[in-house]
Motif scaffolding. Sequence first.
Motif, PDB file in Angstrom:
ATOM      1  N   GLY A 240       0.830  -1.196   0.000  1.00 19.06           N
ATOM      2  CA  GLY A 240       0.000   0.000   0.000  1.00 19.06           C
ATOM      3  C   GLY A 240       0.865   1.247   0.000  1.00 19.06           C
ATOM      4  O   GLY A 240       2.087   1.186   0.188  1.00 19.06           O
ATOM      5  N   ASP A 241       0.245   2.379  -0.200  1.00 15.86           N
ATOM      6  CA  ASP A 241       0.991   3.640  -0.235  1.00 15.86           C
ATOM      7  C   ASP A 241       1.738   3.909   1.064  1.00 15.86           C
ATOM      8  O   ASP A 241       2.774   4.578   1.081  1.00 15.86           O
ATOM      9  CB  ASP A 241       0.036   4.810  -0.534  1.00 15.86           C
ATOM     10  CG  ASP A 241      -0.536   4.740  -1.942  1.00 15.86           C
ATOM     11  OD1 ASP A 241       0.105   4.092  -2.799  1.00 15.86           O
ATOM     12  OD2 ASP A 241      -1.612   5.327  -2.178  1.00 15.86           O
ATOM     13  N   ASP A 242       1.206   3.365   2.171  1.00 12.56           N
ATOM     14  CA  ASP A 242       1.847   3.590   3.472  1.00 12.56           C
ATOM     15  C   ASP A 242       2.820   2.469   3.840  1.00 12.56           C
ATOM     16  O   ASP A 242       3.310   2.400   4.969  1.00 12.56           O
ATOM     17  CB  ASP A 242       0.782   3.732   4.560  1.00 12.56           C
ATOM     18  CG  ASP A 242      -0.084   2.474   4.680  1.00 12.56           C
ATOM     19  OD1 ASP A 242       0.075   1.543   3.846  1.00 12.56           O
ATOM     20  OD2 ASP A 242      -0.939   2.414   5.594  1.00 12.56           O
ATOM     21  N   GLY A 243       3.083   1.566   2.888  1.00 13.14           N
ATOM     22  CA  GLY A 243       3.993   0.456   3.158  1.00 13.14           C
ATOM     23  C   GLY A 243       3.330  -0.771   3.731  1.00 13.14           C
ATOM     24  O   GLY A 243       3.996  -1.779   3.984  1.00 13.14           O
ATOM     25  N   GLY A 244       2.021  -0.737   3.941  1.00  8.41           N
ATOM     26  CA  GLY A 244       1.310  -1.910   4.452  1.00  8.41           C
ATOM     27  C   GLY A 244       1.295  -3.035   3.434  1.00  8.41           C
ATOM     28  O   GLY A 244       1.258  -2.799   2.226  1.00  8.41           O
ATOM     29  N   ASN A 245       1.314  -4.282   3.928  1.00  7.59           N
ATOM     30  CA  ASN A 245       1.305  -5.423   3.016  1.00  7.59           C
ATOM     31  C   ASN A 245       0.134  -6.380   3.236  1.00  7.59           C
ATOM     32  O   ASN A 245      -0.025  -7.344   2.493  1.00  7.59           O
ATOM     33  CB  ASN A 245       2.624  -6.194   3.108  1.00  7.59           C
ATOM     34  CG  ASN A 245       2.933  -6.678   4.520  1.00  7.59           C
ATOM     35  OD1 ASN A 245       2.040  -7.028   5.285  1.00  7.59           O
ATOM     36  ND2 ASN A 245       4.220  -6.702   4.865  1.00  7.59           N
ATOM     37  N   GLY A 246      -0.667  -6.137   4.259  1.00  8.73           N
ATOM     38  CA  GLY A 246      -1.839  -6.974   4.485  1.00  8.73           C
ATOM     39  C   GLY A 246      -1.560  -8.288   5.165  1.00  8.73           C
ATOM     40  O   GLY A 246      -2.490  -9.079   5.388  1.00  8.73           O
ATOM     41  N   PHE A 247      -0.304  -8.575   5.516  1.00 10.28           N
ATOM     42  CA  PHE A 247       0.028  -9.848   6.143  1.00 10.28           C
ATOM     43  C   PHE A 247      -0.035  -9.729   7.668  1.00 10.28           C
ATOM     44  O   PHE A 247       0.322  -8.690   8.230  1.00 10.28           O
ATOM     45  CB  PHE A 247       1.443 -10.287   5.750  1.00 10.28           C
ATOM     46  CG  PHE A 247       1.524 -10.986   4.428  1.00 10.28           C
ATOM     47  CD1 PHE A 247       1.615 -12.364   4.361  1.00 10.28           C
ATOM     48  CD2 PHE A 247       1.503 -10.264   3.234  1.00 10.28           C
ATOM     49  CE1 PHE A 247       1.692 -13.016   3.143  1.00 10.28           C
ATOM     50  CE2 PHE A 247       1.586 -10.902   2.016  1.00 10.28           C
ATOM     51  CZ  PHE A 247       1.676 -12.281   1.962  1.00 10.28           C
ATOM     52  N   PRO A 248      -0.449 -10.807   8.339  1.00 10.06           N
ATOM     53  CA  PRO A 248      -0.338 -10.825   9.805  1.00 10.06           C
ATOM     54  C   PRO A 248       1.123 -10.965  10.204  1.00 10.06           C
ATOM     55  O   PRO A 248       1.993 -11.170   9.348  1.00 10.06           O
ATOM     56  CB  PRO A 248      -1.142 -12.075  10.192  1.00 10.06           C
ATOM     57  CG  PRO A 248      -1.021 -12.977   9.007  1.00 10.06           C
ATOM     58  CD  PRO A 248      -1.009 -12.067   7.811  1.00 10.06           C
ATOM     59  N   LEU A 249       1.388 -10.895  11.490  1.00  9.97           N
ATOM     60  CA  LEU A 249       2.766 -10.987  11.935  1.00  9.97           C
ATOM     61  C   LEU A 249       3.406 -12.330  11.634  1.00  9.97           C
ATOM     62  O   LEU A 249       4.616 -12.410  11.401  1.00  9.97           O
ATOM     63  CB  LEU A 249       2.839 -10.703  13.441  1.00  9.97           C
ATOM     64  CG  LEU A 249       2.518  -9.254  13.853  1.00  9.97           C
ATOM     65  CD1 LEU A 249       2.540  -9.127  15.367  1.00  9.97           C
ATOM     66  CD2 LEU A 249       3.521  -8.279  13.214  1.00  9.97           C
ATOM     67  N   ARG A 250       2.605 -13.409  11.654  1.00  9.87           N
ATOM     68  CA  ARG A 250       3.115 -14.728  11.345  1.00  9.87           C
ATOM     69  C   ARG A 250       2.223 -15.396  10.308  1.00  9.87           C
ATOM     70  O   ARG A 250       1.025 -15.097  10.229  1.00  9.87           O
ATOM     71  CB  ARG A 250       3.186 -15.606  12.604  1.00  9.87           C
ATOM     72  CG  ARG A 250       4.125 -15.096  13.696  1.00  9.87           C
ATOM     73  CD  ARG A 250       5.559 -14.982  13.205  1.00  9.87           C
ATOM     74  NE  ARG A 250       6.070 -16.266  12.741  1.00  9.87           N
ATOM     75  CZ  ARG A 250       7.036 -16.394  11.817  1.00  9.87           C
ATOM     76  NH1 ARG A 250       7.563 -15.325  11.236  1.00  9.87           N
ATOM     77  NH2 ARG A 250       7.459 -17.591  11.470  1.00  9.87           N
ATOM     78  N   PRO A 251       2.762 -16.310   9.496  1.00 10.62           N
ATOM     79  CA  PRO A 251       1.965 -16.966   8.456  1.00 10.62           C
ATOM     80  C   PRO A 251       0.780 -17.732   9.023  1.00 10.62           C
ATOM     81  O   PRO A 251       0.857 -18.303  10.120  1.00 10.62           O
ATOM     82  CB  PRO A 251       2.972 -17.923   7.798  1.00 10.62           C
ATOM     83  CG  PRO A 251       4.307 -17.351   8.109  1.00 10.62           C
ATOM     84  CD  PRO A 251       4.180 -16.722   9.467  1.00 10.62           C
ATOM     85  N   THR A 252      -0.309 -17.745   8.281  1.00  9.09           N
ATOM     86  CA  THR A 252      -1.523 -18.450   8.713  1.00  9.09           C
ATOM     87  C   THR A 252      -1.805 -19.694   7.871  1.00  9.09           C
ATOM     88  O   THR A 252      -2.697 -20.472   8.210  1.00  9.09           O
ATOM     89  CB  THR A 252      -2.734 -17.506   8.595  1.00  9.09           C
ATOM     90  OG1 THR A 252      -2.836 -17.022   7.242  1.00  9.09           O
ATOM     91  CG2 THR A 252      -2.594 -16.312   9.536  1.00  9.09           C
ATOM     92  N   TRP A 253      -1.088 -19.891   6.791  1.00 13.96           N
ATOM     93  CA  TRP A 253      -1.424 -21.003   5.904  1.00 13.96           C
ATOM     94  C   TRP A 253      -0.784 -22.316   6.333  1.00 13.96           C
ATOM     95  O   TRP A 253      -1.042 -23.333   5.752  1.00 13.96           O
ATOM     96  CB  TRP A 253      -0.980 -20.680   4.460  1.00 13.96           C
ATOM     97  CG  TRP A 253       0.474 -20.388   4.305  1.00 13.96           C
ATOM     98  CD1 TRP A 253       1.495 -21.276   4.091  1.00 13.96           C
ATOM     99  CD2 TRP A 253       1.087 -19.110   4.353  1.00 13.96           C
ATOM    100  NE1 TRP A 253       2.703 -20.632   4.007  1.00 13.96           N
ATOM    101  CE2 TRP A 253       2.479 -19.286   4.160  1.00 13.96           C
ATOM    102  CE3 TRP A 253       0.614 -17.796   4.552  1.00 13.96           C
ATOM    103  CZ2 TRP A 253       3.392 -18.225   4.141  1.00 13.96           C
ATOM    104  CZ3 TRP A 253       1.520 -16.758   4.524  1.00 13.96           C
ATOM    105  CH2 TRP A 253       2.894 -16.971   4.326  1.00 13.96           C
TER     106      TRP A 253
END
Length: 430
Positions: free
Chosen positions: A417-430
């Motif tokens: 995102g424009d603010d550097g966000g990536n949408g990922f949680p702190l640890r993988p969920t898959w």
Amino acid sequence: MTQSTTARKLSIAEAFDSLMREPLPLRITAYDGSGAGPEDAPYRFHIASERGLSYLMSSPDPDLAMARAYVSGDLQLFGTHPGDPYEALVVLKDGIKFRRPSPSELVTLVRSLGVSHLVPPTPPAEEAPSRVRRIFEGFRHSLTRDAEAIHHHYDVSNRFYEMVLGPSMTYTCAVFPHETATLEEAQTTKYDLVARKLDLKPGQRLLDLGCGWGGMVRHAAKEYGVKALGVTLSQQQAEWAQEEIKRQGLDDLAEVRHLDYRLVEEGDFDAVSSIGLTEHIGVRNYPSYFTFIKDKLKPEARLLNHCITRASSHQSHKPGEFIDRYVFPDGELAAPGRLVSAVHDVGLEVHDVENLRLHYARTLAGWCANLEANWDACVAEVGENTCRVWGLYMAASRLSFERNEIQLHHILAARLGDDGGNGFPLRPTW
């Protein structure tokens, strides 16, 4: 080759035996009645005709020479089924070690076998033109030439693929959740792993590039409530996929188009999956390919790229002559680091890389078993030569994955995102 053998003409089997650095691990026989190697060997190669001998002698590439003779039926393999010659290929790979003959020995060999056999016969009809001749189909990885390359391999026969691939109609590496999992279970597991890595949720939009017969599209729609669009350059795949979408009542969520990915006009997707397409686009096109994907993604949306990779960055991107002529014309492979760099350098953030190499070896073993079990029906559908191509290619590929000559990688990335966000949680969920 001893002085006594150079002083006389050699039989066909003697000639081949003379080129070995070590004793033959299998039996070689020929149409002239000659034989070499242990008579009780589990596997026997038989050179059945003069054309077969010409194929073996006229090509500077040993793999292409043997493939031409084998595909045409002029080189016969006994002791294993043509749908799965894996065990014989293991013996060949481990036990056949050629030596370089001296100039005088070469003269004796050619005189014994006949100068006329150095003239290349017409290749089998299943062989695609050479890389040089394919320039007449357009520049490499142009829209026209890519369409022809895909047609060569994928528009064989949907019925043939149903028999070889099984009910999933999935022609990519499966993921086996445990040792006793079936091929179908493993293909479902693969699609679900991709969906979980992409964090798919109801109401989202997925673009599946190189979608094949629509397996990922249908899985995303049916299991995750996602509106999924798949594109493929194979018209036969697209027609089969659309019929299956309708049969399963997924018309409101899933669609497959016969379309080059470069012509997709929609954007703002929540996720993009590319499962088995990167092998076909050309290494020099990685920057434009991943830029295209980035432009199709929303901010904080994800890409999952699944493709065959080289085991070393020192290996050539180009495949061997057999794969290029009979299986994937214009296909190219790169090491995983090259792919990660290409994804990273267009501004996508790489989050996870996973190697599924041994899963592909298991997948290929399953496809070979299907081809062997349905051999007569497959031959009736596409012809024996094409079936021999598939048995040879899949068994050889299985061996290459097992020996770590090629690999299979998942690369998971996100558009920031424009603010550097990536949408990922702190640890993988898959």
